[in-house]
Design an enzyme around this catalytic site. Structure first.
Site, PDB file in Angstrom:
ATOM      1  N   SER A   1       0.807  -1.222   0.000  1.00 10.42           N
ATOM      2  CA  SER A   1       0.000   0.000   0.000  1.00 10.42           C
ATOM      3  C   SER A   1       0.834   1.262   0.000  1.00 10.42           C
ATOM      4  CB  SER A   1      -0.926   0.006   1.218  1.00 10.42           C
ATOM      5  OG  SER A   1      -1.812  -1.078   1.161  1.00 10.42           O
TER       6      SER A   1
ATOM      7  N   HIS B   1       0.909   4.696   4.625  1.00 12.39           N
ATOM      8  CA  HIS B   1       0.081   5.314   3.591  1.00 12.39           C
ATOM      9  C   HIS B   1       0.477   6.774   3.361  1.00 12.39           C
ATOM     10  CE1 HIS B   1      -3.445   2.287   4.319  1.00 12.39           C
ATOM     11  NE2 HIS B   1      -2.344   1.708   3.870  1.00 12.39           N
TER      12      HIS B   1
END
Length: 420
Positions: A290, A348
């Site tokens: 991610s 993230h």
């Protein structure tokens, strides 16, 4: 696009408990009076647990008792790995560009006037040579496959036909599709290994990054690691969707270096920030691509901020990337503030920040000077072997990926961020 924290990873629940707090748990059992009718000779206090134990008391020991608090080693690993990845990509890019220049010399006379030619026209000509080179490679691949199938007389005709269809499909893939398919294949193999129960101890040791652990290499291997099917599918859809856009703009070598650098860099930031905030939130292992996917989303938003995307859970509502990315970053910022544990919000935000930073300044201050220096070193080395001085193209027009003219210029970021 979201990297979840595996709270249910089998075989590592004891590892979770070791890193939840910087405390040592101790308790003292109550002393129970022996009953007159009880057979005290059969009581084994080491095996029988009293039913009414007091709650354990917590004794804080500070940083000295906390295992493996490391900052310098992971940061050094991230810097050296990213630098090595970009240098390797730069060398490969320079060789591929030199191949295109050699073809340009053989097929057109414009190469001798490249010093005064417009950059767009030269890049367009290089793109046409690259397209022709890819077509030649496809024809050569299909010819070798046909020759091998003709030599396999023991194979049924239907099997040969199926192999030929697969070979044609692979040969027809674009360069971006081949690059991304290779990355997805690596993730798929690692995902398959997670599904084998006998490999869980090995996978938990080498493909799961735990802040406070001893291993630096897991910051790389965890970028290709997914345990849950939804997590794997969601990230691979993001890689395929946004990776092709960035690949067409930056090229294969720069995309791979950027992807790996963002993945490891996001893990380095997550590792460091998690350790810094270890007293206010538990340290949990993480895995997934991610961080790198967020970087690709950010890069796409810089290149095409007005393009619209549809979220998986809201497919009927298109959202412009120029607004979707800040919303995603705000969500992760809220996750850090409110201490949500489902996702690795540090990774993230770090991946998105690295993607924005590289698209704004990376090509100008990292990729361009690096490729120019590599090209100069190779040119000087070749000239020294041939006994020549000077010569070569000194890196001119070797810094950008050859592409179609309409894809040379990129859009600018509106709002909070703006590409110079």
């Amino acid at each position: 696009m979201l990297r979840s924290i595996p709270n249910r990873v089998k075989g590592i629940s004891n590892i979770h408990n070791r890193f939840i707090t910087t405390s040592r748990v101790s308790y003292q059992p109550r002393n129970f009076a022996a009953s007159p009718t009880a057979n005290t000779s059969k009581i084994n206090p080491t095996l029988q647990k009293p039913p009414s134990l007091q709650q354990p008391t917590i004794e804080w020991k500070g940083n000295s008792s906390y295992p493996h608090i490391r900052y310098a080693s992971p940061i050094t690993f991230g810097i050296l790995f990213s630098a090595g990845t970009f240098v390797t990509a730069g060398i490969a890019f320079d060789r591929n560009q030199q191949t295109l220049w050699d073809r340009l010399r053989q097929h057109t006379h414009h190469w001798s006037f490249f010093g005064s030619a417009a950059e767009e026209s030269v890049l367009a000509e290089l793109w046409r040579q690259k397209r022709d080179l890819l077509i030649e490679k496809r024809h050569a691949l299909l010819e070798r496959l046909a020759e091998q199938l003709n030599n396999m007389a023991f194979f049924p005709q239907d099997v040969k036909r199926a192999i030929w269809i697969v070979g044609e499909k692979i040969a027809s893939l674009s360069e971006a599709e081949k690059t991304l398919s290779s990355l997805i294949a690596i993730n798929a193999v690692v995902f398959g290994c997670w599904q084998i129960p006998r490999l869980l101890p090995f996978m938990s040791k080498w493909f799961l990054h735990l802040p406070g652990g001893r291993k630096n290499v897991t910051m790389l291997t965890s970028c290709f690691s997914h345990q849950e099917l939804f997590h794997f599918a969601f990230n691979m859809i993001g890689l395929w969707s946004f990776g092709r856009v960035v690949h067409d703009s930056l090229g294969r070598e720069q995309l791979v270096a950027m992807y790996l650098g963002m993945g490891v860099g996001a893990n380095v930031f997550s590792h460091t920030l998690s350790l810094i905030m270890r007293r206010s939130r538990p340290l949990l292992p993480s895995l997934g691509a991610s961080g790198a996917i967020y970087g690709l989303v950010a890069a796409t938003a810089v290149l095409y901020p007005n393009s619209s995307i549809s979220l998986l859970f809201l497919p009927m509502i298109p959202i412009k990337l120029g607004y979707a990315l800040p919303a995603l970053m705000a969500f992760d910022a809220a996750g850090i503030i409110f201490k949500w544990r489902m996702f690795d919000h540090f990774a993230h935000l770090s991946g998105a920040g690295l993607g924005l930073g590289y698209m704004m300044y990376g090509e100008r201050y990292i990729w361009g000077p690096l490729v120019r220096k590599i090209h100069e070193i190779r040119t000087n080395s070749n000239n020294n072997r041939r006994g020549k001085k000077g010569g070569g193209n000194n890196g001119a027009f070797m810094l950008l990926e050859s592409r179609q003219p309409e894809k040379i210029q990129s859009s600018k970021w509106p709002g909070w961020f703006k590409k110079d």
